[in-house]
Design a protein around this motif. Structure first.
Motif, short mmCIF file in Angstrom:
data_model
loop_
_atom_site.label_atom_id
_atom_site.label_comp_id
_atom_site.label_asym_id
_atom_site.label_seq_id
_atom_site.Cartn_x
_atom_site.Cartn_y
_atom_site.Cartn_z
N VAL A 28 50.14 -93.23 -109.25
CA VAL A 28 50.95 -93.66 -108.11
C VAL A 28 51.15 -95.18 -108.17
CG1 VAL A 28 51.23 -93.61 -105.60
CG2 VAL A 28 49.85 -91.87 -106.73
N THR A 29 52.37 -95.63 -107.91
CA THR A 29 52.61 -97.04 -107.64
C THR A 29 53.05 -97.16 -106.18
OG1 THR A 29 54.90 -96.88 -108.42
CG2 THR A 29 53.24 -97.57 -110.02
N TRP A 30 52.59 -98.20 -105.50
CA TRP A 30 52.83 -98.31 -104.07
C TRP A 30 52.86 -99.78 -103.64
CZ3 TRP A 30 48.66 -100.93 -102.28
CH2 TRP A 30 47.43 -100.76 -102.97
N GLY A 62 50.42 -102.29 -105.65
CA GLY A 62 49.25 -101.72 -106.30
C GLY A 62 49.59 -100.46 -107.07
N CYS A 63 48.65 -100.03 -107.85
CA CYS A 63 48.79 -98.75 -108.56
C CYS A 63 47.45 -98.04 -108.50
CB CYS A 63 49.24 -98.96 -110.01
SG CYS A 63 48.17 -100.01 -111.00
N GLN A 79 41.32 -80.65 -104.57
CA GLN A 79 40.77 -81.84 -103.93
C GLN A 79 40.65 -83.00 -104.91
OE1 GLN A 79 37.05 -80.07 -102.41
NE2 GLN A 79 37.86 -80.30 -100.34
N ILE A 80 40.62 -84.20 -104.36
CA ILE A 80 40.47 -85.42 -105.16
C ILE A 80 39.00 -85.59 -105.50
CG2 ILE A 80 40.74 -87.93 -105.17
CD1 ILE A 80 43.01 -87.54 -103.09
N ILE A 81 38.70 -85.70 -106.79
CA ILE A 81 37.31 -85.91 -107.21
C ILE A 81 37.09 -87.33 -107.75
CG2 ILE A 81 36.94 -83.47 -107.72
CD1 ILE A 81 37.17 -84.24 -110.71
N TYR A 82 38.20 -88.02 -108.03
CA TYR A 82 38.07 -89.39 -108.53
C TYR A 82 39.34 -90.16 -108.17
CZ TYR A 82 37.85 -93.43 -111.63
OH TYR A 82 37.84 -94.72 -112.12
N GLY A 83 39.16 -91.42 -107.79
CA GLY A 83 40.30 -92.29 -107.50
C GLY A 83 40.01 -93.71 -107.89
N ARG A 84 41.07 -94.44 -108.28
CA ARG A 84 40.91 -95.85 -108.62
C ARG A 84 42.15 -96.61 -108.15
NH1 ARG A 84 39.89 -97.80 -114.73
NH2 ARG A 84 37.79 -96.99 -114.25
N ASP A 85 41.90 -97.72 -107.45
CA ASP A 85 42.98 -98.57 -106.97
C ASP A 85 42.92 -99.93 -107.65
OD1 ASP A 85 43.89 -96.67 -105.18
OD2 ASP A 85 42.72 -97.45 -103.49
N SER A 86 44.10 -100.42 -108.06
CA SER A 86 44.22 -101.77 -108.59
C SER A 86 45.32 -102.47 -107.79
CB SER A 86 44.57 -101.75 -110.08
OG SER A 86 44.71 -103.06 -110.59
N VAL A 87 44.95 -103.58 -107.14
CA VAL A 87 45.85 -104.23 -106.20
C VAL A 87 46.30 -105.59 -106.75
CG1 VAL A 87 46.16 -104.95 -103.80
CG2 VAL A 87 44.58 -103.09 -104.36
N GLU A 88 47.53 -105.96 -106.43
CA GLU A 88 48.08 -107.24 -106.82
C GLU A 88 47.22 -108.37 -106.27
OE1 GLU A 88 52.29 -109.69 -106.16
OE2 GLU A 88 51.82 -107.89 -104.98
#
Length: 227
Positions: A158-160, A174-175, A188-197
Protein backbone atom coordinates in the motif's frame (compact mmCIF):
# COMPACT_ATOMS: atom_id res chain seq x y z
CA UNK A 1 -98.91 -93.77 5.16
CA UNK A 2 -99.79 -90.37 6.60
CA UNK A 3 -100.15 -91.97 9.98
CA UNK A 4 -96.73 -93.61 9.71
CA UNK A 5 -95.13 -90.24 8.86
CA UNK A 6 -96.75 -88.59 11.85
CA UNK A 7 -95.55 -91.42 14.02
CA UNK A 8 -91.95 -90.94 12.79
CA UNK A 9 -92.07 -87.19 13.37
CA UNK A 10 -93.49 -87.65 16.82
CA UNK A 11 -90.82 -90.20 17.66
CA UNK A 12 -88.03 -87.91 16.37
CA UNK A 13 -89.33 -84.96 18.34
CA UNK A 14 -89.50 -87.03 21.45
CA UNK A 15 -85.96 -88.34 20.96
CA UNK A 16 -84.25 -84.88 20.35
CA UNK A 17 -86.32 -82.13 21.89
CA UNK A 18 -85.32 -78.54 20.71
CA UNK A 19 -86.01 -75.38 22.68
CA UNK A 20 -87.34 -72.35 20.77
CA UNK A 21 -84.02 -70.45 21.37
CA UNK A 22 -81.92 -73.27 19.92
CA UNK A 23 -84.24 -73.50 16.94
CA UNK A 24 -83.88 -69.74 16.31
CA UNK A 25 -80.07 -69.90 16.68
CA UNK A 26 -79.83 -72.71 14.17
CA UNK A 27 -82.05 -70.82 11.76
CA UNK A 28 -79.86 -67.70 12.06
CA UNK A 29 -76.71 -69.70 11.38
CA UNK A 30 -78.22 -71.07 8.23
CA UNK A 31 -79.52 -67.70 7.05
CA UNK A 32 -76.37 -65.57 7.76
CA UNK A 33 -73.03 -67.28 7.18
CA UNK A 34 -70.13 -66.18 9.43
CA UNK A 35 -67.38 -64.15 7.62
CA UNK A 36 -64.00 -63.54 9.22
CA UNK A 37 -62.44 -60.04 8.68
CA UNK A 38 -59.07 -60.98 10.18
CA UNK A 39 -56.21 -60.36 7.66
CA UNK A 40 -53.90 -63.11 6.50
CA UNK A 41 -51.08 -62.00 8.84
CA UNK A 42 -53.23 -62.79 11.85
CA UNK A 43 -53.41 -59.19 13.15
CA UNK A 44 -56.73 -57.46 13.46
CA UNK A 45 -56.88 -54.04 11.78
CA UNK A 46 -57.08 -50.99 14.02
CA UNK A 47 -60.45 -49.30 14.35
CA UNK A 48 -60.97 -46.72 11.61
CA UNK A 49 -58.03 -47.98 9.51
CA UNK A 50 -58.52 -50.47 6.71
CA UNK A 51 -56.18 -53.39 6.30
CA UNK A 52 -55.11 -52.08 2.89
CA UNK A 53 -54.13 -48.70 4.38
CA UNK A 54 -52.08 -50.46 7.08
CA UNK A 55 -50.26 -52.48 4.44
CA UNK A 56 -49.45 -49.32 2.46
CA UNK A 57 -48.13 -47.53 5.56
CA UNK A 58 -45.97 -50.52 6.50
CA UNK A 59 -44.51 -50.65 2.98
CA UNK A 60 -43.74 -46.91 3.08
CA UNK A 61 -42.06 -47.25 6.48
CA UNK A 62 -39.94 -50.12 5.18
CA UNK A 63 -38.81 -48.04 2.21
CA UNK A 64 -38.07 -45.07 4.48
CA UNK A 65 -35.99 -47.25 6.84
CA UNK A 66 -33.89 -48.57 3.97
CA UNK A 67 -33.38 -45.19 2.33
CA UNK A 68 -29.91 -43.64 2.73
CA UNK A 69 -30.02 -40.14 4.21
CA UNK A 70 -28.23 -37.53 2.08
CA UNK A 71 -26.90 -34.50 3.97
CA UNK A 72 -26.17 -31.48 1.81
CA UNK A 73 -22.79 -29.85 2.34
CA UNK A 74 -22.98 -26.28 3.68
CA UNK A 75 -22.15 -23.60 1.13
CA UNK A 76 -18.60 -22.31 1.21
CA UNK A 77 -18.23 -18.98 2.97
CA UNK A 78 -16.70 -16.43 0.67
CA UNK A 79 -13.71 -14.75 2.33
CA UNK A 80 -12.73 -11.14 1.90
CA UNK A 81 -9.71 -10.58 -0.30
CA UNK A 82 -6.47 -9.53 1.35
CA UNK A 83 -6.76 -6.06 -0.19
CA UNK A 84 -10.32 -5.68 1.16
CA UNK A 85 -9.15 -6.62 4.67
CA UNK A 86 -6.42 -3.94 4.50
CA UNK A 87 -8.91 -1.34 3.23
CA UNK A 88 -11.19 -2.14 6.17
CA UNK A 89 -8.18 -1.85 8.48
CA UNK A 90 -7.49 1.72 7.35
CA UNK A 91 -11.20 2.52 7.40
CA UNK A 92 -11.49 1.43 11.04
CA UNK A 93 -8.54 3.63 12.03
CA UNK A 94 -9.96 6.62 10.15
CA UNK A 95 -13.31 6.16 11.88
CA UNK A 96 -11.60 5.56 15.23
CA UNK A 97 -13.50 2.30 15.47
CA UNK A 98 -10.97 -0.08 16.98
CA UNK A 99 -13.66 -2.71 17.55
CA UNK A 100 -13.87 -3.03 13.76
CA UNK A 101 -10.06 -3.29 13.53
CA UNK A 102 -9.74 -5.92 16.26
CA UNK A 103 -11.09 -8.81 14.17
CA UNK A 104 -8.77 -7.96 11.26
CA UNK A 105 -5.58 -8.34 13.31
CA UNK A 106 -4.33 -11.78 14.28
CA UNK A 107 -3.77 -12.49 17.94
CA UNK A 108 0.00 -12.95 17.37
CA UNK A 109 0.44 -10.22 14.78
CA UNK A 110 3.76 -8.35 14.59
CA UNK A 111 3.54 -4.69 13.52
CA UNK A 112 6.58 -2.57 12.70
CA UNK A 113 6.44 1.20 12.43
CA UNK A 114 9.97 2.15 11.46
CA UNK A 115 9.99 5.37 13.46
CA UNK A 116 9.82 3.24 16.63
CA UNK A 117 12.82 1.28 17.94
CA UNK A 118 10.88 -1.97 18.47
CA UNK A 119 7.92 -3.66 16.80
CA UNK A 120 4.51 -4.03 18.45
CA UNK A 121 3.84 -7.69 19.13
CA UNK A 122 0.35 -9.08 19.67
CA UNK A 123 -3.13 -7.75 18.94
CA UNK A 124 -3.47 -6.03 22.32
CA UNK A 125 -0.24 -4.04 21.93
CA UNK A 126 -1.15 -3.03 18.37
CA UNK A 127 -4.62 -1.84 19.31
CA UNK A 128 -3.16 0.10 22.23
CA UNK A 129 -0.75 1.84 19.85
CA UNK A 130 -3.55 2.85 17.47
CA UNK A 131 -5.67 4.06 20.36
CA UNK A 132 -2.87 6.45 21.36
CA UNK A 133 -2.45 7.42 17.69
CA UNK A 134 -6.16 8.26 17.35
CA UNK A 135 -6.19 10.18 20.62
CA UNK A 136 -3.38 12.40 19.30
CA UNK A 137 -4.49 13.06 15.71
CA UNK A 138 -8.25 13.16 16.31
CA UNK A 139 -10.79 12.54 13.56
CA UNK A 140 -9.69 15.32 11.17
CA UNK A 141 -6.43 13.65 10.10
CA UNK A 142 -7.14 10.63 7.89
CA UNK A 143 -5.27 8.02 5.86
CA UNK A 144 -5.86 8.15 2.12
CA UNK A 145 -4.84 5.11 0.06
CA UNK A 146 -3.03 6.10 -3.13
CA UNK A 147 -2.46 2.61 -4.48
CA UNK A 148 -2.92 -0.95 -3.26
CA UNK A 149 -1.97 -4.32 -4.74
CA UNK A 150 -4.94 -6.57 -5.54
CA UNK A 151 -3.39 -9.70 -7.06
CA UNK A 152 -2.00 -11.60 -4.07
CA UNK A 153 -4.23 -13.19 -1.43
CA UNK A 154 -1.50 -13.29 1.22
CA UNK A 155 0.61 -10.14 0.72
CA UNK A 156 -0.55 -6.56 0.15
CA UNK A 157 1.48 -3.45 -0.62
CA UNK A 158 0.00 0.00 0.00
CA UNK A 159 1.08 3.57 -0.69
CA UNK A 160 -0.75 6.27 1.24
CA UNK A 161 -0.68 9.80 2.59
CA UNK A 162 -2.43 11.73 5.35
CA UNK A 163 -4.96 14.50 4.79
CA UNK A 164 -6.20 17.17 7.17
CA UNK A 165 -9.84 17.94 6.42
CA UNK A 166 -9.33 16.92 2.80
CA UNK A 167 -5.99 18.66 2.29
CA UNK A 168 -2.60 16.86 2.06
CA UNK A 169 -0.70 16.89 5.32
CA UNK A 170 3.05 17.73 5.07
CA UNK A 171 5.62 14.96 5.44
CA UNK A 172 2.95 12.27 5.62
CA UNK A 173 3.60 10.09 2.61
CA UNK A 174 4.21 6.45 3.43
CA UNK A 175 4.19 2.90 2.19
CA UNK A 176 3.23 -0.25 4.01
CA UNK A 177 3.33 -3.99 3.56
CA UNK A 178 0.94 -6.50 5.11
CA UNK A 179 1.01 -10.28 5.20
CA UNK A 180 -2.23 -12.15 5.85
CA UNK A 181 -3.30 -15.67 6.70
CA UNK A 182 -6.64 -17.45 7.02
CA UNK A 183 -7.14 -18.17 10.74
CA UNK A 184 -10.31 -19.93 11.91
CA UNK A 185 -11.96 -19.20 8.59
CA UNK A 186 -11.11 -15.48 8.61
CA UNK A 187 -8.35 -13.68 6.71
CA UNK A 188 -6.30 -11.68 9.22
CA UNK A 189 -3.16 -9.54 9.25
CA UNK A 190 -0.24 -11.41 10.81
CA UNK A 191 2.51 -8.94 9.90
CA UNK A 192 2.70 -5.27 8.98
CA UNK A 193 5.41 -2.71 8.32
CA UNK A 194 5.11 1.05 7.85
CA UNK A 195 7.73 3.35 6.35
CA UNK A 196 6.92 7.06 6.61
CA UNK A 197 8.34 10.08 4.81
CA UNK A 198 10.91 11.79 7.06
CA UNK A 199 10.42 15.40 8.07
CA UNK A 200 14.12 16.07 7.46
CA UNK A 201 15.32 15.12 3.99
CA UNK A 202 19.09 14.96 3.81
CA UNK A 203 19.19 14.33 0.06
CA UNK A 204 22.70 13.61 -1.21
CA UNK A 205 24.03 14.04 2.31
CA UNK A 206 22.54 10.62 3.03
CA UNK A 207 24.65 9.15 0.22
CA UNK A 208 27.76 10.73 1.74
CA UNK A 209 26.91 9.24 5.14
CA UNK A 210 26.32 5.79 3.63
CA UNK A 211 29.65 5.94 1.73
CA UNK A 212 31.55 6.85 4.89
CA UNK A 213 29.90 3.99 6.82
CA UNK A 214 30.69 1.44 4.11
CA UNK A 215 34.36 2.56 4.01
CA UNK A 216 34.59 2.23 7.79
CA UNK A 217 33.21 -1.32 7.70
CA UNK A 218 35.69 -2.30 5.02
CA UNK A 219 38.57 -1.20 7.23
CA UNK A 220 37.15 -2.66 10.44
CA UNK A 221 34.89 -5.61 9.55
CA UNK A 222 34.40 -6.47 13.20
CA UNK A 223 32.25 -3.34 13.54
CA UNK A 224 29.53 -5.16 11.58
CA UNK A 225 28.70 -7.04 14.78
CA UNK A 226 27.46 -3.76 16.23
CA UNK A 227 25.00 -3.07 13.45
Amino acid sequence: MAGAMRTCVTAAAAATPLSPSRIASAANRRAVPSISLRPANGRAPRRGVSSSSSSSAAAAASISDNRTAVVASPPEVEQDSAAEVVRRFYGGINNQDLSAVEGLVADKCVYEDLIFPRPFVGREAILDFFKKFNDIIGSDLRFVIDDISEEDSSGVGVTWHLEWKGKPFPFSKGCSFYRLEVINGKRQIIYGRDSVEPALKPGETALVAIRGLVGLLRRFPQLADWL
